[in-house]
Design a protein around this motif. Structure first.
Motif, PDB file in Angstrom:
ATOM      1  N   ASP A 260       0.842  -1.196   0.000  1.00 44.65           N
ATOM      2  CA  ASP A 260       0.000   0.000   0.000  1.00 44.65           C
ATOM      3  C   ASP A 260       0.882   1.253   0.000  1.00 44.65           C
ATOM      4  O   ASP A 260       2.008   1.229   0.511  1.00 44.65           O
ATOM      5  CB  ASP A 260      -0.893   0.054   1.250  1.00 44.65           C
ATOM      6  N   ILE A 261       0.335   2.349  -0.538  1.00 43.58           N
ATOM      7  CA  ILE A 261       1.005   3.656  -0.516  1.00 43.58           C
ATOM      8  C   ILE A 261       0.000   4.697  -0.025  1.00 43.58           C
ATOM      9  O   ILE A 261      -1.161   4.708  -0.471  1.00 43.58           O
ATOM     10  CB  ILE A 261       1.505   4.059  -1.911  1.00 43.58           C
ATOM     11  N   LYS A 262       0.456   5.568   0.877  1.00 42.68           N
ATOM     12  CA  LYS A 262      -0.361   6.698   1.335  1.00 42.68           C
ATOM     13  C   LYS A 262       0.490   7.962   1.290  1.00 42.68           C
ATOM     14  O   LYS A 262       1.624   7.960   1.752  1.00 42.68           O
ATOM     15  CB  LYS A 262      -0.840   6.487   2.773  1.00 42.68           C
ATOM     16  N   VAL A 263      -0.070   9.026   0.730  1.00 43.91           N
ATOM     17  CA  VAL A 263       0.632  10.313   0.676  1.00 43.91           C
ATOM     18  C   VAL A 263      -0.369  11.418   0.964  1.00 43.91           C
ATOM     19  O   VAL A 263      -1.468  11.435   0.397  1.00 43.91           O
ATOM     20  CB  VAL A 263       1.275  10.559  -0.709  1.00 43.91           C
ATOM     21  N   SER A 264       0.005  12.333   1.858  1.00 44.05           N
ATOM     22  CA  SER A 264      -0.777  13.555   2.058  1.00 44.05           C
ATOM     23  C   SER A 264       0.186  14.733   2.039  1.00 44.05           C
ATOM     24  O   SER A 264       1.328  14.624   2.495  1.00 44.05           O
ATOM     25  CB  SER A 264      -1.562  13.502   3.367  1.00 44.05           C
ATOM     26  N   ALA A 265      -0.290  15.859   1.495  1.00 44.18           N
ATOM     27  CA  ALA A 265       0.575  17.031   1.350  1.00 44.18           C
ATOM     28  C   ALA A 265      -0.266  18.294   1.385  1.00 44.18           C
ATOM     29  O   ALA A 265      -1.440  18.275   0.989  1.00 44.18           O
ATOM     30  CB  ALA A 265       1.348  16.954   0.028  1.00 44.18           C
TER      31      ALA A 265
ATOM     32  N   GLY B 147      -5.571  25.870   4.744  1.00 43.19           N
ATOM     33  CA  GLY B 147      -5.830  24.669   5.549  1.00 43.19           C
ATOM     34  C   GLY B 147      -6.153  23.458   4.713  1.00 43.19           C
ATOM     35  O   GLY B 147      -6.619  22.440   5.244  1.00 43.19           O
ATOM     36  N   LEU B 148      -5.930  23.514   3.405  1.00 43.12           N
ATOM     37  CA  LEU B 148      -6.250  22.391   2.510  1.00 43.12           C
ATOM     38  C   LEU B 148      -5.069  21.423   2.401  1.00 43.12           C
ATOM     39  O   LEU B 148      -3.925  21.843   2.245  1.00 43.12           O
ATOM     40  CB  LEU B 148      -6.611  22.901   1.114  1.00 43.12           C
TER      41      LEU B 148
ATOM     42  N   GLY C  31      -8.611  12.452  -1.939  1.00 42.03           N
ATOM     43  CA  GLY C  31      -9.524  13.423  -1.354  1.00 42.03           C
ATOM     44  C   GLY C  31      -8.801  14.683  -0.934  1.00 42.03           C
ATOM     45  O   GLY C  31      -7.575  14.806  -1.045  1.00 42.03           O
ATOM     46  N   ILE C  32      -9.593  15.637  -0.478  1.00 43.58           N
ATOM     47  CA  ILE C  32      -9.076  16.897   0.032  1.00 43.58           C
ATOM     48  C   ILE C  32      -9.593  17.099   1.443  1.00 43.58           C
ATOM     49  O   ILE C  32     -10.785  16.872   1.709  1.00 43.58           O
ATOM     50  CB  ILE C  32      -9.498  18.081  -0.874  1.00 43.58           C
ATOM     51  N   ASP C  33      -8.713  17.487   2.315  1.00 43.05           N
ATOM     52  CA  ASP C  33      -9.042  17.698   3.720  1.00 43.05           C
ATOM     53  C   ASP C  33      -8.862  19.171   4.039  1.00 43.05           C
ATOM     54  O   ASP C  33      -7.867  19.780   3.650  1.00 43.05           O
ATOM     55  CB  ASP C  33      -8.113  16.827   4.575  1.00 43.05           C
ATOM     56  N   TRP C  34      -9.847  19.779   4.720  1.00 42.98           N
ATOM     57  CA  TRP C  34      -9.738  21.191   5.094  1.00 42.98           C
ATOM     58  C   TRP C  34      -9.827  21.322   6.588  1.00 42.98           C
ATOM     59  O   TRP C  34     -10.744  20.757   7.224  1.00 42.98           O
ATOM     60  CB  TRP C  34     -10.852  21.990   4.426  1.00 42.98           C
ATOM     61  N   ARG C  35      -8.873  21.992   7.179  1.00 49.68           N
ATOM     62  CA  ARG C  35      -8.839  22.183   8.623  1.00 49.68           C
ATOM     63  C   ARG C  35      -8.698  23.662   8.952  1.00 49.68           C
ATOM     64  O   ARG C  35      -7.926  24.378   8.308  1.00 49.68           O
ATOM     65  CB  ARG C  35      -7.671  21.416   9.248  1.00 49.68           C
ATOM     66  N   LEU C  36      -9.446  24.076   9.958  1.00 46.79           N
ATOM     67  CA  LEU C  36      -9.301  25.442  10.446  1.00 46.79           C
ATOM     68  C   LEU C  36      -7.992  25.565  11.206  1.00 46.79           C
ATOM     69  O   LEU C  36      -7.592  24.667  11.927  1.00 46.79           O
ATOM     70  CB  LEU C  36     -10.465  25.795  11.375  1.00 46.79           C
ATOM     71  N   ARG C  37      -7.334  26.680  11.035  1.00 45.53           N
ATOM     72  CA  ARG C  37      -6.069  26.862  11.736  1.00 45.53           C
ATOM     73  C   ARG C  37      -6.284  27.434  13.116  1.00 45.53           C
ATOM     74  O   ARG C  37      -7.221  28.103  13.396  1.00 45.53           O
ATOM     75  CB  ARG C  37      -5.165  27.785  10.933  1.00 45.53           C
TER      76      ARG C  37
END
Length: 196
Positions: free
Chosen positions: A142-147, A152-153, A190-196
């Motif tokens: 498996d491969i997982k990458v987040s950047a 906050g995206l 997918g896209i993840d959005w977080r409040l700072r």
């Protein structure tokens, strides 16, 4: 390193058996298979788990973002059945289970390439050892990458089973294959959005 030991009274397992040339509900069957949950007498699982994780923070940049995560469990197990003289391995318990991961975390990027594996496990119990059903060795990559993208995206991509590993089952002996399930790889993004 973590050793462990478990004793289980009356564990539940899947019992399967075949009857030939029988009549059920006024219908004749040359061959008919049955399966049902059944209680065993006792079971035991003993083993040891090895786990190691390290980031190579003493290396110069960007190599100090790399790391490894290793996990391996070796078990010895058995179950005693009421209706058979021989012991069987504990149900759905592989003797060898492990995971090897290469990690990278730096500049907001988190990446992981993993290989996990497990050795054969007893899935159903037959009338004798030749009728016992096993899932064979299974090894998947498996491969997982987040950047970060902006603000906050964050973007995320996961590729599972990119080595197209099959799920193979057999009866009693690996030469007597009963199933070969092929699911190929799967991709999630997918896209993840977080409040700072």
């Amino acid at each position: 390193v973590a050793p462990f030991y478990k004793r289980i009274d009356n564990p539940i397992y899947g019992k399967s058996y075949v009857e030939t040339n029988v009549t059920y509900n006024d219908r004749f069957y040359e061959r008919i298979s049955f399966s049902q949950p059944t209680n065993a007498d006792t079971g035991r699982i003993a083993g040891v788990e090895f786990s190691y994780q390290n980031y190579f923070s003493s290396l110069p940049s960007p190599w100090n973002g790399f790391g490894v995560n290793l996990n391996y469990t070796r078990t010895d197990s058995s179950a005693t059945l009421f209706e058979r003289a021989d012991d069987v391995p504990f149900f759905k318990q592989s003797d060898n289970v492990g995971n090897v991961s290469a990690l990278f975390e730096k500049y907001g990027v988190a990446a992981q390439v993993s290989m996990s594996f497990n050795s054969p496990s007893l899935e159903s119990v037959g009338a004798n050892a030749a009728g016992d059903g096993y899932d064979d060795w299974y090894k998947v990559w498996d491969i997982k990458v987040s950047a970060p993208i902006a603000g906050g995206l964050r973007g995320l991509i996961e590729l599972s089973n990119f080595n197209d590993q099959h799920r193979v089952s057999y009866a009693g002996n690996p030469d007597f294959r009963t199933a070969d399930e092929r699911y190929s790889w799967s991709l999630f993004s997918g896209i993840d959005w977080r409040l700072r």
